[in-house]
Design a protein around this motif. Structure first.
Motif: not given
Ligand code: GDP
Ligand code: MG
Length: 300
Positions: A3-15, A62-66, A84-87, A92-94
């Motif tokens: 029921q609670s499939n309303e997304i309230k938070k989202s963002g990009y995380v680079a590793i 998530y961005l998995d980088t070389p 690895a660097m261009s993103t 939002d978080v590294i």
């Protein structure tokens, strides 16, 4: 569907981090599915791979980088560093990943690249399952916390999953309120064909000696899928004709092993039967030639 499939938070995380610290292992663990290939060899991940996790009211991309490679002379390394660097400016978080009790120039280099950005960085200290005396972690963490104002420092084991849920909670708390970027059922931006080439490459890296895997690439010749089965023909490219028998192995045993192992993983991935045929071909000098790199999917 819940029921609670309303997304309230989202963002990009680079590793990010130097090669072999466990970036791809962490992403796979978080996704609960093998997406990014891993191995003991330092140049396993060559492309940026995106893994989407949608859970509850949150979507994390998530961005998995070389890894960041220090030797910039090789064209392949420069391309991987750029991937690895261009993103980094847009995330939002590294997550800066290091190995527990290890810090060297390559880590220092990775950190230096982050200092000009104003994005929160979580230091992830991985492979703590290998540290017998956990007390040793304290001075290590103290030394690192003096180097940079990390948002958080997190000792984890990407392999066993120790502390990974806790890390995910901290990541979520740092994400902005935003609409999702991907439909909830999607978990990567990569095509099925790409996944096939990667899984074959992983098995090659794991089966072959130290030098050769760097000089192989995989392309798909045929890909057919119906409800019951995926039929795939793939080509393995090597740089020199002398490398061909090495990949094939005595009596074809290496190629057979690579095929069996890749098929096994692909059947889990596609959740159906897979028929995989592999051939080896020679294309000289592909790994240091911009045009061939492009034709193998490495964009400059
Ligand atoms: P990447 O190059 O940073 O993506 O590193 P990989 O994810 O490919 O991992 C490199 C190697 O370290 C592989 O052999 C992994 O199985 C291993 N590894 C990754 N995480 C851990 C961990 O938490 N503990 C241990 N013992 N090994 C790990
Ligand atoms: Mg990797």
């Amino acid at each position: 569907m819940t029921q609670s499939n309303e997304i309230k938070k989202s963002g990009y995380v680079a590793i990010i981090g130097k090669p072999n610290v466990g970036k791809s292992t962490l992403m796979n663990f978080i996704l609960g599915k093998k997406l990014s290939i891993t191995s003991r060899k330092p140049q396993t991940t060559r492309h940026r791979i995106l893994g989407v996790k949608t859970a509850g009211d949150t979507q994390v991309v998530y961005l998995d980088t070389p890894g960041l490679h220090q030797d910039q002379k090789k064209l392949m390394n420069r391309i991987m560093n750029r991937a690895a660097m261009s993103t980094l400016e847009e995330v939002d978080v590294i997550l800066l990943m290091v190995e527990a009790l290890r810090w060297d120039d390559a880590d220092e280099d990775a950190l230096k690249k982050l200092k000009s950005l104003s994005i929160p960085v979580i230091l992830v200290v991985n492979k703590i399952d290998r540290v017998k005396d956990k007390e040793q972690l304290l001075p290590f963490i103290k030394m690192l916390s003096a180097k940079f104002e990390f948002k958080n420092i997190f000792p984890v084991s990407a392999k066993t999953g120790v502390q990974v849920n806790e890390l995910e909670s901290v990541i979520t708390s740092l994400l902005p309120s935003d609409v999702p970027f991907f439909p909830p059922e999607q978990f990567t931006d990569r095509s099925d064909k790409f996944i096939v080439t990667e899984f074959v490459r992983e098995k090659l890296m794991r089966s072959l000696g130290d030098e050769l895997p760097y000089e192989t690439a995989v392309t798909i010749e045929a890909f057919e899928e119906d409800e019951k089965i995926v039929k795939i023909a793939a080509l393995i490219w090597v740089n020199r004709s002398s490398q061909k028998p090495i990949v094939i192995g005595k009596g074809g045993e290496i190629l057979k092993l690579v095929g069996t192992q890749a098929r096994h993983d692909l059947e889990t991935y596609f959740d159906k039967k897979v028929l995989l045929k592999l051939w080896v071909k020679v294309k000289s000098g592909w790994s240091d030639d911009a045009r061939s790199l492009q034709s193998f999917g490495y964009d400059e």
